[in-house]
Motif scaffolding. Structure first.
Motif, short mmCIF file in Angstrom:
data_model
loop_
_atom_site.label_atom_id
_atom_site.label_comp_id
_atom_site.label_asym_id
_atom_site.label_seq_id
_atom_site.Cartn_x
_atom_site.Cartn_y
_atom_site.Cartn_z
N LEU A 163 56.78 50.63 49.65
CA LEU A 163 57.75 49.60 49.51
C LEU A 163 58.93 49.80 50.69
O LEU A 163 59.50 50.87 50.80
CB LEU A 163 58.69 49.49 48.04
N TYR A 164 59.43 48.79 51.26
CA TYR A 164 60.33 48.97 52.50
C TYR A 164 61.35 47.92 52.50
O TYR A 164 61.35 46.83 51.63
CB TYR A 164 59.65 48.88 53.64
N ARG A 165 62.39 48.26 53.05
CA ARG A 165 63.54 47.17 53.09
C ARG A 165 63.97 47.12 54.59
O ARG A 165 64.04 48.08 55.32
CB ARG A 165 64.87 47.66 52.32
N SER A 166 64.37 45.84 55.14
CA SER A 166 64.72 45.61 56.35
C SER A 166 65.85 44.41 56.31
O SER A 166 66.06 43.86 55.41
CB SER A 166 63.82 44.92 57.27
N LYS A 167 67.02 44.74 57.20
CA LYS A 167 67.94 43.59 57.27
C LYS A 167 67.19 42.35 57.88
O LYS A 167 66.13 42.47 58.31
CB LYS A 167 69.22 44.05 58.27
N ILE A 168 67.85 41.28 57.55
CA ILE A 168 67.35 39.96 57.97
C ILE A 168 66.89 39.79 59.23
O ILE A 168 66.59 38.82 59.79
CB ILE A 168 67.86 38.54 57.34
#
Length: 342
Positions: A163-168
């Protein structure tokens, strides 16, 4: 005198053109950010593939009649338009952009060029179908937009599916969890999810300290936080559909049969679910106020999606998509959008 006026007018025209060009380049590369509470799609829709997402009177959807290409229509299913040729899944929307997982590698009419690149990944595009931006080139799934971040499963050859996260804007990519967990939602700066390999609890990840904690212990799948309840499938009780209070108290079985998927209307009034029990398989609706159940169709169905006015679901073999009113009507129709050119 005339020459002076002519020079002034020419100067004003040049200034206007330069201003327009400057505004274009400024807005072309600029990212417009969201309120931190914005949600790009419901968790119930994302669990079902994210094939429909709605905002500001518009529904963005994956058109099966056009091999999954990205389309839009009004919330009453009128004025259908093609947004992009990409086959789209896990669609999320905000006031300016559409976010989706590109699934061109799964097209039925894939041209079959083995050296074709960028058939998958996580992308952002303007709602007019222009200015596509890559968030991740790696295969992704369960894309979820909350505020100014997108959360998604991403496959890496060396690490696997995490699971990852990035800014839009595609920046600040961060590995959040070394598990193939599905993000259920973000509330109070915490990411809620069910464990995948270590446990099946409902857990939280603090998005400031990035520490993990158990929220409710159990054997859960696909939790939906809605109103005063958490709805979920109980893996220890034959995949029945249940709900409990937000603090985990008073667990109650809503559907006794084994289920494969479910979703809840935006009003919280109706629960739609698919029972998978051989000859007893069927798609049903439960009125959560009266607890009355109704069989909609016998057989095997999947990918239940809800919008403000409608509920959509598909035959298991992908041959047809059905639609009915979200207000509790039993009248079923076939969702058969046209195939258009961009």
């Amino acid at each position: 005198m005339f020459q002076s006026v002519k020079k002034v007018l020419s100067f004003l025209v040049i200034i206007t053109i330069l201003a327009i060009v400057g505004i274009f380049f400024y807005t072309h590369n600029r990212t417009f950010y969201n309120d931190e509470e914005l949600i790009g799609n419901t968790s119930g829709n994302i669990y079902n593939g994210g094939l429909f997402a709605e905002i500001n009177g518009k529904i963005y959807f994956s058109n099966d009649n056009d091999d999954g290409s990205l389309y839009s229509m009004n919330s009453d299913c009128s004025s259908v338009k093609k947004v992009h040729d990409d086959k789209a899944a896990y669609i999320n929307v905000d006031d300016n952009y559409i976010y989706y997982v590109r699934a061109n590698n799964t097209r039925e009419n894939n041209p079959g060029h083995i050296f074709t690149f960028n058939n998958t990944g996580v992308y952002r595009i303007n709602q007019n179908g222009k200015n596509i931006k890559v968030i991740s080139n790696n295969p992704g799934s369960y894309l979820t937009l909350n505020g100014n971040y997108v959360y998604y499963q991403n496959y890496d050859v060396e690490n696997g599916l995490f699971l990852y996260r990035s800014k839009i804007d595609g920046e600040m990519k961060r590995l959040l969890l070394e598990e193939a967990v599905v993000p259920a939602g973000v509330m109070n700066n915490k990411l809620y999810y069910t464990g995948f390999t270590k446990d099946h609890n409902i857990n939280t990840l603090d998005l400031s300290s990035f520490t993990e904690n158990t929220y409710v212990s159990g054997n859960f799948a696909f939790p939906i936080f809605q109103g005063q309840y958490i709805y979920y499938m109980d893996l220890s009780n034959n995949y029945t559909i249940n709900r409990m209070n937000l603090d985990g108290s008073n667990p109650t079985v809503l559907v006794q049969e084994r289920c494969s998927t479910y979703n809840i209307t935006n009003t919280g009034k109706y629960l739609y679910y698919q029972i998978d029990e051989m000859e007893n398989s069927k798609i049903c609706r439960l009125n959560l106020q009266t607890m009355e159940t109704e069989v909609l169709l016998e057989g095997y169905y999947k990918q239940i999606h809800v919008t403000e006015n409608y509920v959509f679901f598909k035959e298991f073999e992908n041959t047809r998509t059905f639609v009915l009113s979200a207000d509790g009507s039993s009248k079923l129709g076939t969702f058969d959008p046209p195939v258009l050119s961009k």
